[in-house]
Each structure stands twice: as structure tokens, then as C-alpha cells.
Motif scaffolding. Structure first.
Motif, short mmCIF file in Angstrom:
data_model
loop_
_atom_site.label_atom_id
_atom_site.label_comp_id
_atom_site.label_asym_id
_atom_site.label_seq_id
_atom_site.Cartn_x
_atom_site.Cartn_y
_atom_site.Cartn_z
N ASP A 135 -11.66 0.79 5.00
CA ASP A 135 -10.54 1.69 5.29
C ASP A 135 -9.70 1.94 4.06
O ASP A 135 -8.82 2.79 4.06
N GLU A 136 -9.87 1.14 2.99
CA GLU A 136 -8.88 1.13 1.92
C GLU A 136 -9.45 1.41 0.55
O GLU A 136 -9.24 0.64 -0.36
N GLY A 162 -12.65 -5.01 -5.37
CA GLY A 162 -13.99 -4.78 -5.89
C GLY A 162 -14.05 -4.70 -7.42
O GLY A 162 -13.12 -5.09 -8.09
N ASP A 163 -15.15 -4.21 -7.91
CA ASP A 163 -15.30 -4.04 -9.35
C ASP A 163 -15.49 -2.56 -9.66
O ASP A 163 -16.50 -1.97 -9.27
N PRO A 164 -14.51 -1.95 -10.37
CA PRO A 164 -14.60 -0.50 -10.62
C PRO A 164 -15.87 -0.11 -11.37
O PRO A 164 -16.37 1.00 -11.20
N LEU A 165 -16.40 -1.03 -12.18
CA LEU A 165 -17.62 -0.68 -12.93
C LEU A 165 -18.87 -0.81 -12.07
O LEU A 165 -19.97 -0.67 -12.57
N SER A 166 -18.71 -1.01 -10.76
CA SER A 166 -19.88 -0.81 -9.90
C SER A 166 -20.00 0.65 -9.48
O SER A 166 -21.02 1.04 -8.88
N ARG A 173 0.83 -1.19 0.00
CA ARG A 173 0.00 0.00 0.00
C ARG A 173 0.87 1.25 0.00
O ARG A 173 1.67 1.46 0.90
N ALA A 174 0.69 2.08 -1.05
CA ALA A 174 1.51 3.29 -1.18
C ALA A 174 0.78 4.51 -0.65
O ALA A 174 1.39 5.50 -0.26
N ALA A 175 -0.53 4.49 -0.68
CA ALA A 175 -1.40 5.55 -0.17
C ALA A 175 -2.75 4.86 0.04
O ALA A 175 -2.90 3.71 -0.39
N THR A 194 -10.82 0.97 -6.14
CA THR A 194 -11.76 2.07 -6.34
C THR A 194 -13.01 1.93 -5.49
O THR A 194 -13.68 2.91 -5.18
N THR A 195 -13.35 0.69 -5.17
CA THR A 195 -14.58 0.41 -4.41
C THR A 195 -14.50 -1.02 -3.89
O THR A 195 -13.76 -1.83 -4.45
N GLY A 196 -15.26 -1.32 -2.87
CA GLY A 196 -15.31 -2.71 -2.41
C GLY A 196 -16.43 -3.50 -3.05
O GLY A 196 -16.50 -4.72 -2.90
N ALA A 197 -17.30 -2.81 -3.77
CA ALA A 197 -18.51 -3.46 -4.27
C ALA A 197 -18.26 -4.25 -5.55
O ALA A 197 -17.47 -3.83 -6.39
N CYS A 198 -18.92 -5.39 -5.67
CA CYS A 198 -18.86 -6.20 -6.88
C CYS A 198 -20.27 -6.56 -7.30
O CYS A 198 -21.16 -6.65 -6.46
#
Ligand code: PLP
Ligand code: SF4
Length: 338
Positions: free
Chosen positions: A126-127, A155-159, A89-91, A106-110
Motif C-alpha cells: 500500500d505504501e 526496501g532497496d531503491p537500487l532494486s 506519512r505525508a503522501a 521507492t519499492t519493497g524489494a531488497c
């Protein structure tokens, strides 16, 4: 305004009883599905269920999503962070493991919950790189001139919705050393309505080179609606690649892997990686041994043109890239003469 795909996403099946009923399966599977589903809930869009065979508990698509009692076992060697994500983890939400490319959570959602997912225990709350309008992530990218490619993952960015994604893409475009945008997504497969005009509009406008790495494990996942969605993506200039996970009981035969490569290519998608399972807790029953994996790849090579054979890789924490598997690990490690 709510898009069609968002309505379908909200309407995904989350109750194991409903899934078993729709597929005419034995209600005796329910107790285990509920127990295992408490750790990582069932979630599957109806468009994906429609491709499963009724009455078949061994259906390769069903096996990817139905919680089973085997998930509650915890054999040694299977952990919560098997690929060392937290160490790279860099940021916040920014994983920088490999030279030249950075991965954004980008998101935790899938759209779907895959039982073997290596991020099933990831602390998404948190991330996410999305905090404070992507501020820390963009700052990290601006100050690291060696980074040329940004990978949207999750996750899935397209969510995320298209307004959010278009805004992020245009911020990335303004960073001179970024030339490629890569999207790791399973959404066009499990929810093909996600590939709508709003998505295509910002993709078309974005002048970075764009790559989509899909996640398909079995040829049955590619029905007519998915194939049409993939051709819409290609029409706006995206390169389509696929990564699969080698999964026991889903795609662990030469015949199924060959059919998958052929079906992908017919849909305009190049096979990229075949990943060995990451050893995440709850997924041990999906594991295929390294030796068996090498035998399967050799079988594929004997059957397909070279460009349809995916690279067999595994992720090793601390390595400089995904690590390719050699043909015969047993022999390679014991012979030290030429
Ligand atoms: C897998 C991965 C990548 C991408 O690796 P490629 O070999 O370029 O496909 C980049 N960053 C992280 C953190 C990854 O896990
Ligand atoms: S779509 Fe990808 S990130 Fe989401 S649950 Fe499945 S494997 Fe995990």
C-alpha cells in the motif's frame, strides 16, 4: 534486456536447505529456518554467501540472513512499527520526519533479507511512492520549498531498474529547491554487479549533489568485487557514507567495529551512523544494551581517529532527528550537580 545483476538477483538463494548445504552446516538448523522463514523469507545473493566461512554457524554474515527459532519469540517492547513510520506519512510512500529532507519508499524489494530489518513488517504493497508514476510524491516535493534533500529508500531503491531511477532523478532535478539526492542502499554490498554502466550513466548525468549511504555491518562484507564497485561510484562524484546496525553476535566488539571502520575508509567510505537496533518483532536476540553500546563507542574512540568513529544513534518516534546516545547514560541521568 536483462542486466547481469537482475539475473543474479533472480538467482538469489531462498531455500534454507540450499544455504546450509553450500556452507556445510548442520541440517538440524533447517526446521527452525523454515519456520521463521515463513514470516519473513530467506533471501541472499550468492555473491554475499561467497564471503561466509564454511562450517561456521556463528559467521557474522550468515547471522544477518539465516532465519532462527529465536525470531518466533515475541518479548514485550518489540512491535511491528517501532520507529513510527506510518505516523510520518505525508503522501503515499513519502515519509517526512525531519526538517529539510524527505524519504521516499521507492519499492519493497531488497537484494537481501536482513533478519533484524525494521521494515520487515512494513505494508509495502500500500505504501510505495511509485504509484501513478511518482505523481503524489513529486507533487508533495514541489509544494514544499523547505525540502532540499530527497532520500531514496525502501526496501532497496537500487532494486528498481535504471530506466525508472533515471526518470525519477530527472523529475527531481526539475524542482528548484531540491539540491541533494541521497540513496540508502545495501545493493552495492550484497550484489556489486548492480554498479554497472547503466547506473553510473544516469548518476553522472544527474547534477544534484549525490550521496550514497551504504549499509555494511562487518568488515568481511567488503571483498574485492565490492571495493571495485565502490570505487566506480566514487569515480562519478558520489560521496559515500555508511550506516551499520549494532548487532549481537555480528559486530558487538571493539575489535570488529574498529576493523569495519578501517576497512570502510580504505574503500573510500566514511562511517556515518551506528544505529541501535530498532525494536522490531522477531529481532530481540540481536539487541545490544545501551550501556554496552556506549562502552563499545568509548573503546572505539580510544583506538581510532575521531573521523572513523560513527555516531551512535537510536530512532525515537516523534524526535526531530536521529537521537545520539550520551557516553554514560547511567551516570548522566543520576547526577544533577556539577
Ligand atoms: C533516518 C531518516 C532520515 C535521515 O536522517 P539523517 O539524520 O539526515 O541521516 C530522513 N528521513 C527519515 C524518515 C528517516 O527515517
Ligand atoms: S537491505 Fe535494508 S531494507 Fe532491505 S532487508 Fe536489509 S536492512 Fe531491511
Amino acid at each position: 534486456m536483462t542486466a547481469q545483476w537482475q539475473t543474479e538477483l533472480a538467482d538469489a538463494v531462498r531455500d534454507p536447505a540450499e544455504l546450509l548445504r553450500m556452507l556445510e552446516l548442520d541440517p538440524a538448523l533447517l526446521a527452525a529456518a523454515r519456520a521463521a522463514g515463513r514470516r519473513f523469507p530467506l533471501r541472499v545473493p550468492r555473491a554475499f554467501i561467497a564471503r561466509m566461512r564454511k562450517g561456521d554457524p556463528a559467521d557474522p554474515l550468515l547471522r544477518q540472513v539465516l532465519p532462527l527459532a529465536a525470531e518466533l519469540e515475541s518479548p514485550g517492547g518489540f512491535s511491528h512499527d517501532p520507529v513510527g513510520d506510518l505516523a510520518s506519512r505525508a503522501a503515499p510512500g513519502v515519509l517526512h520526519k525531519y526538517h529539510g529532507r524527505v524519504l521516499l519508499i521507492t519499492t519493497g524489494a531488497c537484494g537481501v533479507h536482513c533478519r533484524y530489518c525494521f521494515r520487515r513488517h512494513f505494508p509495502y504493497a500500500d505504501e510505495s511512492a511509485r504509484q501513478a508514476d511518482w505523481h503524489a510524491a513529486l507533487e508533495y516535493l514541489r509544494t514544499n520549498a523547505s525540502v532540499h534533500e530527497v532520500i531514496l529508500s525502501g526496501g532497496d531503491p537500487l532494486s528498481l531498474n535504471d530506466r525508472t531511477l533515471a526518470h525519477l532523478a530527472s523529475a527531481l532535478e526539475q524542482i528548484p529547491h531540491i539540491t541533494r539526492l541521497r540513496i540508502h542502499t545495501r545493493q552495492p554490498i550484497v550484489l556489486p554487479s548492480r554498479v554497472n554502466s547503466a547506473l553510473l550513466a544516469w548518476l553522472k548525468k544527474c547534477h544534484l549533489q549525490k550521496i550514497v549511504v551504504l549499509h555494511v555491518n562487518h568488515a568481511h562484507e567488503l571483498d574485492a568485487a565490492v571495493i571495485a564497485a565502490l570505487s566506480r561510484l566514487r569515480a562519478v562524484g558520489l560521496t559515500l557514507l555508511n550506516q551499520s546496525v549494532l548487532l549481537r553476535g555480528v559486530n558487538d566488539s571493539v575489535a570488529e567495529l574498529a576493523a569495519l571502520s578501517e576497512a570502510l575508509f580504505a574503500a573510500g567510505v566514511m562511517p556515518y551512523y551506528l544505529n541501535l537496533l530498532d525494536r522490531v518483532q522477531g529481532a530481540a536476540h540481536f539487541e545490544v544494551s545501551e550501556e554496552q553500546a556506549c562502552i563499545l563507542i568509548q573503546g572505539l574512540r580510544a583506538r581510532l581517529p575521531g573521523y572513523l568513529v560513527p555516531r551512535l544513534v537510536r530512532e525515537i518516534p516523534g524526535a526531530a532527528s536521529k537521537v545520539p546516545l550520551m557516553d554514560m547514560p547511567a551516570r548522566a541521568s543520576t547526577s544533577n550537580t556539577l
